[in-house]
Scaffold this motif. Sequence first.
Motif, PDB file in Angstrom:
ATOM      1  N   ARG A  81       0.840  -1.193   0.000  1.00  0.00           N
ATOM      2  CA  ARG A  81       0.000   0.000   0.000  1.00  0.00           C
ATOM      3  C   ARG A  81       0.877   1.246   0.000  1.00  0.00           C
ATOM      4  NH1 ARG A  81      -5.412  -0.854   2.077  1.00  0.00           N
ATOM      5  NH2 ARG A  81      -5.790  -3.089   2.332  1.00  0.00           N
ATOM      6  N   ARG A  82       0.271   2.396  -0.272  1.00  0.00           N
ATOM      7  CA  ARG A  82       0.986   3.663  -0.258  1.00  0.00           C
ATOM      8  C   ARG A  82       0.420   4.551   0.851  1.00  0.00           C
ATOM      9  NH1 ARG A  82       3.182   0.572  -3.303  1.00  0.00           N
ATOM     10  NH2 ARG A  82       4.162   1.082  -5.309  1.00  0.00           N
ATOM     11  N   PRO A  83       1.282   5.084   1.713  1.00  0.00           N
ATOM     12  CA  PRO A  83       0.806   5.995   2.756  1.00  0.00           C
ATOM     13  C   PRO A  83       0.557   7.389   2.171  1.00  0.00           C
ATOM     14  CG  PRO A  83       3.184   5.738   2.926  1.00  0.00           C
ATOM     15  CD  PRO A  83       2.737   4.853   1.797  1.00  0.00           C
ATOM     16  N   ILE A  84      -0.656   7.903   2.334  1.00  0.00           N
ATOM     17  CA  ILE A  84      -1.007   9.221   1.805  1.00  0.00           C
ATOM     18  C   ILE A  84      -1.670  10.030   2.927  1.00  0.00           C
ATOM     19  CG2 ILE A  84      -2.343  10.497   0.092  1.00  0.00           C
ATOM     20  CD1 ILE A  84      -2.128   8.136  -1.765  1.00  0.00           C
ATOM     21  N   SER A  85      -1.162  11.224   3.139  1.00  0.00           N
ATOM     22  CA  SER A  85      -1.670  12.079   4.209  1.00  0.00           C
ATOM     23  C   SER A  85      -3.106  12.505   3.944  1.00  0.00           C
ATOM     24  CB  SER A  85      -0.793  13.333   4.338  1.00  0.00           C
ATOM     25  OG  SER A  85       0.534  12.993   4.661  1.00  0.00           O
ATOM     26  N   ILE A  86      -3.845  12.674   5.024  1.00  0.00           N
ATOM     27  CA  ILE A  86      -5.197  13.209   4.936  1.00  0.00           C
ATOM     28  C   ILE A  86      -5.100  14.719   4.754  1.00  0.00           C
ATOM     29  CG2 ILE A  86      -7.340  13.590   6.201  1.00  0.00           C
ATOM     30  CD1 ILE A  86      -6.807  10.886   7.601  1.00  0.00           C
ATOM     31  N   CYS A  87      -5.684  15.219   3.674  1.00  0.00           N
ATOM     32  CA  CYS A  87      -5.621  16.647   3.371  1.00  0.00           C
ATOM     33  C   CYS A  87      -6.813  17.407   3.940  1.00  0.00           C
ATOM     34  CB  CYS A  87      -5.549  16.848   1.855  1.00  0.00           C
ATOM     35  SG  CYS A  87      -5.639  18.576   1.348  1.00  0.00           S
ATOM     36  N   ASP A  88      -7.979  16.810   3.851  1.00  0.00           N
ATOM     37  CA  ASP A  88      -9.179  17.503   4.321  1.00  0.00           C
ATOM     38  C   ASP A  88     -10.250  16.473   4.633  1.00  0.00           C
ATOM     39  OD1 ASP A  88     -10.826  19.556   5.051  1.00  0.00           O
ATOM     40  OD2 ASP A  88     -11.382  20.137   3.008  1.00  0.00           O
ATOM     41  N   VAL A  89     -11.129  16.812   5.548  1.00  0.00           N
ATOM     42  CA  VAL A  89     -12.199  15.914   5.966  1.00  0.00           C
ATOM     43  C   VAL A  89     -13.488  16.709   6.102  1.00  0.00           C
ATOM     44  CG1 VAL A  89     -13.074  14.469   7.845  1.00  0.00           C
ATOM     45  CG2 VAL A  89     -10.684  14.292   7.156  1.00  0.00           C
ATOM     46  N   ASP A  90     -14.574  16.155   5.596  1.00  0.00           N
ATOM     47  CA  ASP A  90     -15.908  16.707   5.815  1.00  0.00           C
ATOM     48  C   ASP A  90     -16.707  15.633   6.532  1.00  0.00           C
ATOM     49  OD1 ASP A  90     -18.618  17.504   5.623  1.00  0.00           O
ATOM     50  OD2 ASP A  90     -18.166  18.754   3.885  1.00  0.00           O
ATOM     51  N   LEU A  91     -16.810  15.759   7.848  1.00  0.00           N
ATOM     52  CA  LEU A  91     -17.477  14.738   8.646  1.00  0.00           C
ATOM     53  C   LEU A  91     -18.967  14.652   8.322  1.00  0.00           C
ATOM     54  CD1 LEU A  91     -15.748  15.377  12.100  1.00  0.00           C
ATOM     55  CD2 LEU A  91     -15.307  13.500  10.504  1.00  0.00           C
ATOM     56  N   ALA A  92     -19.580  15.780   8.040  1.00  0.00           N
ATOM     57  CA  ALA A  92     -21.017  15.783   7.744  1.00  0.00           C
ATOM     58  C   ALA A  92     -21.317  15.055   6.438  1.00  0.00           C
ATOM     59  CB  ALA A  92     -21.538  17.218   7.682  1.00  0.00           C
ATOM     60  N   GLU A  93     -20.482  15.301   5.419  1.00  0.00           N
ATOM     61  CA  GLU A  93     -20.681  14.670   4.110  1.00  0.00           C
ATOM     62  C   GLU A  93     -19.985  13.307   4.008  1.00  0.00           C
ATOM     63  OE1 GLU A  93     -22.615  15.784   1.660  1.00  0.00           O
ATOM     64  OE2 GLU A  93     -23.197  17.517   2.903  1.00  0.00           O
ATOM     65  N   GLU A  94     -19.198  12.965   5.026  1.00  0.00           N
ATOM     66  CA  GLU A  94     -18.431  11.718   5.055  1.00  0.00           C
ATOM     67  C   GLU A  94     -17.502  11.608   3.846  1.00  0.00           C
ATOM     68  OE1 GLU A  94     -21.049   8.387   5.610  1.00  0.00           O
ATOM     69  OE2 GLU A  94     -21.437   8.887   7.711  1.00  0.00           O
ATOM     70  N   THR A  95     -16.735  12.686   3.613  1.00  0.00           N
ATOM     71  CA  THR A  95     -15.760  12.666   2.529  1.00  0.00           C
ATOM     72  C   THR A  95     -14.384  13.020   3.072  1.00  0.00           C
ATOM     73  OG1 THR A  95     -16.139  14.994   1.937  1.00  0.00           O
ATOM     74  CG2 THR A  95     -17.448  13.317   0.774  1.00  0.00           C
ATOM     75  N   VAL A  96     -13.356  12.412   2.486  1.00  0.00           N
ATOM     76  CA  VAL A  96     -11.970  12.707   2.829  1.00  0.00           C
ATOM     77  C   VAL A  96     -11.230  13.018   1.531  1.00  0.00           C
ATOM     78  CG1 VAL A  96     -11.362  10.234   2.783  1.00  0.00           C
ATOM     79  CG2 VAL A  96      -9.850  11.872   3.914  1.00  0.00           C
ATOM     80  N   THR A  97     -10.390  14.035   1.570  1.00  0.00           N
ATOM     81  CA  THR A  97      -9.617  14.455   0.404  1.00  0.00           C
ATOM     82  C   THR A  97      -8.157  14.073   0.584  1.00  0.00           C
ATOM     83  OG1 THR A  97     -11.096  16.324  -0.009  1.00  0.00           O
ATOM     84  CG2 THR A  97      -8.902  16.425  -1.018  1.00  0.00           C
ATOM     85  N   LEU A  98      -7.609  13.447  -0.438  1.00  0.00           N
ATOM     86  CA  LEU A  98      -6.187  13.102  -0.492  1.00  0.00           C
ATOM     87  C   LEU A  98      -5.550  13.864  -1.639  1.00  0.00           C
ATOM     88  CD1 LEU A  98      -6.390   9.196  -0.156  1.00  0.00           C
ATOM     89  CD2 LEU A  98      -6.309  10.906   1.678  1.00  0.00           C
ATOM     90  N   ILE A  99      -4.361  14.393  -1.424  1.00  0.00           N
ATOM     91  CA  ILE A  99      -3.590  15.032  -2.492  1.00  0.00           C
ATOM     92  C   ILE A  99      -2.218  14.382  -2.502  1.00  0.00           C
ATOM     93  CG2 ILE A  99      -2.501  17.163  -3.295  1.00  0.00           C
ATOM     94  CD1 ILE A  99      -4.870  18.712  -2.284  1.00  0.00           C
ATOM     95  N   TYR A 100      -1.790  13.910  -3.662  1.00  0.00           N
ATOM     96  CA  TYR A 100      -0.557  13.145  -3.747  1.00  0.00           C
ATOM     97  C   TYR A 100       0.137  13.390  -5.081  1.00  0.00           C
ATOM     98  CZ  TYR A 100      -3.568  10.154  -6.575  1.00  0.00           C
ATOM     99  OH  TYR A 100      -4.436   9.710  -7.535  1.00  0.00           O
ATOM    100  N   ARG A 101       1.420  13.053  -5.118  1.00  0.00           N
ATOM    101  CA  ARG A 101       2.194  13.152  -6.362  1.00  0.00           C
ATOM    102  C   ARG A 101       2.229  11.796  -7.041  1.00  0.00           C
ATOM    103  NH1 ARG A 101       6.868  14.769  -4.523  1.00  0.00           N
ATOM    104  NH2 ARG A 101       6.609  16.989  -4.974  1.00  0.00           N
ATOM    105  N   ALA A 102       1.850  11.743  -8.316  1.00  0.00           N
ATOM    106  CA  ALA A 102       1.875  10.497  -9.089  1.00  0.00           C
ATOM    107  C   ALA A 102       3.227  10.379  -9.780  1.00  0.00           C
ATOM    108  CB  ALA A 102       0.745  10.489 -10.120  1.00  0.00           C
ATOM    109  N   GLU A 103       4.150   9.638  -9.139  1.00  0.00           N
ATOM    110  CA  GLU A 103       5.481   9.501  -9.712  1.00  0.00           C
ATOM    111  C   GLU A 103       5.953   8.055  -9.783  1.00  0.00           C
ATOM    112  OE1 GLU A 103       8.340  11.594  -7.412  1.00  0.00           O
ATOM    113  OE2 GLU A 103       7.597  10.865  -5.484  1.00  0.00           O
TER     114      GLU A 103
END
Length: 253
Positions: A39-61
Amino acid sequence: MIADQIYRMVLSGALVRTMKQPGQFLHVKCGDGIDPLLRRPISICDVDLAEETVTLIYRAEGRGTKLLSQKAAGEQVDILGPLGEGFPIAERKSGEKALLIGGGVGVPPLYYLAKELAKRGVEIYAVLGFGTASQVFLAEEFARLGETRLTTMDGSKGTKGLVTDLLDQGYANGWNVLYSCGPLPMLKAIQERYGESGREAYLSIEQRMGCGVGACLACVVKPHPDHCAKSYFKICSDGPVFPLREVILCLKG
């Protein structure tokens, strides 16, 4: 794609309800089979608890993240997490000043942190460092939360040079707490600058990982003997966030 080789992915699901601490990460299965195996470790960038969404931002290399960047809307992604110890914010008080220093793909976890600090009335000062203008991302989002400065190595956007060049100029010098995430040389420079100051500061260490849960010992860092009695820290489970003076950062080569 939101910048050169930089991708944003938004995932939804009930697991998001557990993602309440900025600075944690997700261990992401990038393919459908066993290749790539890890697996690849990717930091949590943003979370919307009400909408139950999490945003990941990563470099594709690499192979794994390039496969991840090809995922289409509606597909499922196998996630393990949230994992690790994030940024401590419980003691933050309204009116305090927080200096956030991010470099490259070390910028994303600081965004969720900035949002949570702003909710507590903490003044945000951010320094975001990139290689060139085409690699810049999240600048406008940070600017909505507090004063934000950019640096690029070639001077194509913001101040030319390193994030430490802005620190040399005295930017936000009156901070109460510092949080940083980015490449090891940047973290090392921050540690050398403030290590003997006694000021409150935290570093989030980026590292390749195997299991992500502290079993394989593939991501260890040496503790500072004056501040910790342990033989080693596991970045994935003891970190990735550590008090600035607790770890010894070593540059290879």
